[in-house]
Design a protein around this motif. Sequence first.
Motif, PDB file in Angstrom:
ATOM      1  N   LEU A   1     -22.929  48.513  32.171  1.00 60.94           N
ATOM      2  CA  LEU A   1     -22.121  49.606  32.708  1.00 60.94           C
ATOM      3  C   LEU A   1     -21.746  49.363  34.165  1.00 60.94           C
ATOM      4  N   VAL A   2     -22.692  48.826  34.925  1.00 63.48           N
ATOM      5  CA  VAL A   2     -22.417  48.507  36.329  1.00 63.48           C
ATOM      6  C   VAL A   2     -21.324  47.455  36.432  1.00 63.48           C
ATOM      7  N   LEU A   3     -21.412  46.426  35.587  1.00 60.81           N
ATOM      8  CA  LEU A   3     -20.416  45.354  35.609  1.00 60.81           C
ATOM      9  C   LEU A   3     -19.063  45.849  35.105  1.00 60.81           C
ATOM     10  N   ALA A   4     -19.080  46.736  34.101  1.00 56.92           N
ATOM     11  CA  ALA A   4     -17.830  47.288  33.580  1.00 56.92           C
ATOM     12  C   ALA A   4     -17.112  48.102  34.657  1.00 56.92           C
ATOM     13  N   SER A   5     -17.875  48.848  35.433  1.00 55.91           N
ATOM     14  CA  SER A   5     -17.284  49.629  36.516  1.00 55.91           C
ATOM     15  C   SER A   5     -16.663  48.713  37.565  1.00 55.91           C
TER      16      SER A   5
ATOM     17  N   GLN B   1     -25.345  41.611  43.223  1.00 58.15           N
ATOM     18  CA  GLN B   1     -24.324  42.135  44.131  1.00 58.15           C
ATOM     19  C   GLN B   1     -23.680  43.397  43.580  1.00 58.15           C
ATOM     20  N   ALA B   2     -23.453  43.437  42.271  1.00 56.83           N
ATOM     21  CA  ALA B   2     -22.852  44.620  41.651  1.00 56.83           C
ATOM     22  C   ALA B   2     -23.776  45.833  41.795  1.00 56.83           C
ATOM     23  N   ARG B   3     -25.055  45.631  41.569  1.00 58.84           N
ATOM     24  CA  ARG B   3     -26.021  46.731  41.699  1.00 58.84           C
ATOM     25  C   ARG B   3     -26.101  47.207  43.145  1.00 58.84           C
TER      26      ARG B   3
ATOM     27  N   ARG C   1     -23.627  34.220  30.211  1.00 60.52           N
ATOM     28  CA  ARG C   1     -23.489  35.538  30.826  1.00 60.52           C
ATOM     29  C   ARG C   1     -23.977  36.645  29.894  1.00 60.52           C
ATOM     30  N   ARG C   2     -23.612  36.560  28.631  1.00 58.91           N
ATOM     31  CA  ARG C   2     -24.021  37.598  27.684  1.00 58.91           C
ATOM     32  C   ARG C   2     -25.545  37.648  27.541  1.00 58.91           C
ATOM     33  N   ARG C   3     -26.174  36.477  27.497  1.00 60.11           N
ATOM     34  CA  ARG C   3     -27.640  36.446  27.374  1.00 60.11           C
ATOM     35  C   ARG C   3     -28.305  37.062  28.600  1.00 60.11           C
ATOM     36  N   ILE C   4     -27.800  36.725  29.762  1.00 58.81           N
ATOM     37  CA  ILE C   4     -28.410  37.230  30.997  1.00 58.81           C
ATOM     38  C   ILE C   4     -28.250  38.742  31.107  1.00 58.81           C
ATOM     39  N   ILE C   5     -27.101  39.258  30.709  1.00 56.29           N
ATOM     40  CA  ILE C   5     -26.898  40.709  30.744  1.00 56.29           C
ATOM     41  C   ILE C   5     -27.889  41.407  29.809  1.00 56.29           C
ATOM     42  N   GLU C   6     -28.086  40.833  28.627  1.00 57.54           N
ATOM     43  CA  GLU C   6     -29.053  41.407  27.690  1.00 57.54           C
ATOM     44  C   GLU C   6     -30.463  41.380  28.280  1.00 57.54           C
ATOM     45  N   GLU C   7     -30.805  40.291  28.956  1.00 60.71           N
ATOM     46  CA  GLU C   7     -32.139  40.160  29.555  1.00 60.71           C
ATOM     47  C   GLU C   7     -32.323  41.091  30.748  1.00 60.71           C
TER      48      GLU C   7
ATOM     49  N   GLY D   1     -28.071  49.404  31.381  1.00 60.26           N
ATOM     50  CA  GLY D   1     -27.340  49.818  32.572  1.00 60.26           C
ATOM     51  C   GLY D   1     -26.567  48.702  33.238  1.00 60.26           C
ATOM     52  N   THR D   2     -26.991  47.460  33.011  1.00 56.96           N
ATOM     53  CA  THR D   2     -26.328  46.336  33.664  1.00 56.96           C
ATOM     54  C   THR D   2     -24.874  46.215  33.214  1.00 56.96           C
TER      55      THR D   2
END
Length: 241
Positions: free
Chosen positions: A183-187, A42-44, A170-176, A180-181
Amino acid sequence: MTEAKLDLIAQLLAKAESTTPEEAEALTEHAERLMVKYGIEQARLDERRARSGQSGEEIVQERIVFTGVYARDMRELGTRVALALDTVRPLHADQAAGSVLYLVGYASDAQQARALTASLEVQAMVAMRAWWAARRDDYGWGTEGDRRRARSGFIRGFAAGAAERIDDSRRRIIEESGSGTDLVLASRRERVDAVIDRMPTRRARGRQGADAGAYVHGHRSGREARTGERAVTPGRGGVAR
């Protein structure tokens, strides 16, 4: 595909609420991973819409009212869930209706945080009652207030353990998910924070300490199955910080 994923998440959480603690853990963890992946999708999608000039998802408030003896403990559970998912900000207030939690975030994120909180609330009570049935005699020396604090401590420990598991996942999934992921979530988080920062705020009061032994057992149960709380100022539509 999105609807199918949402249906599967709902089914997993529903089954987790009516099965053994061991199976509930696996089902809930699976649902949590799907939630995180759905949130990334959804974020992307929202980022692509923004770049093309289209309107994106709305930032909303999901309101949950907790009542009963463990209302504030369950609100803490919801707070920790939101912070672990990391794109939803929790606000809280004590009102006549009960202990209120507002989940502020993009609509899809806030709705998933609400669904997960509701499921974990049921699981926390099931786990607490099972623990209390086995350990009640350990608290025979105390007052009814001591026993209530022990049960409260278990639920707060459960909340902390569940949040740690969600955060790890969550951290594992973001790494996988590749570069860019994050950064998208941080925004996405920053835009939610900007909405909250425009609200009048006050600092929330801290909680009384939990029974240490009960907290440890609850923590273990929650993990197997950063609270920066903010509170809504009653009557002002604001937030406490």
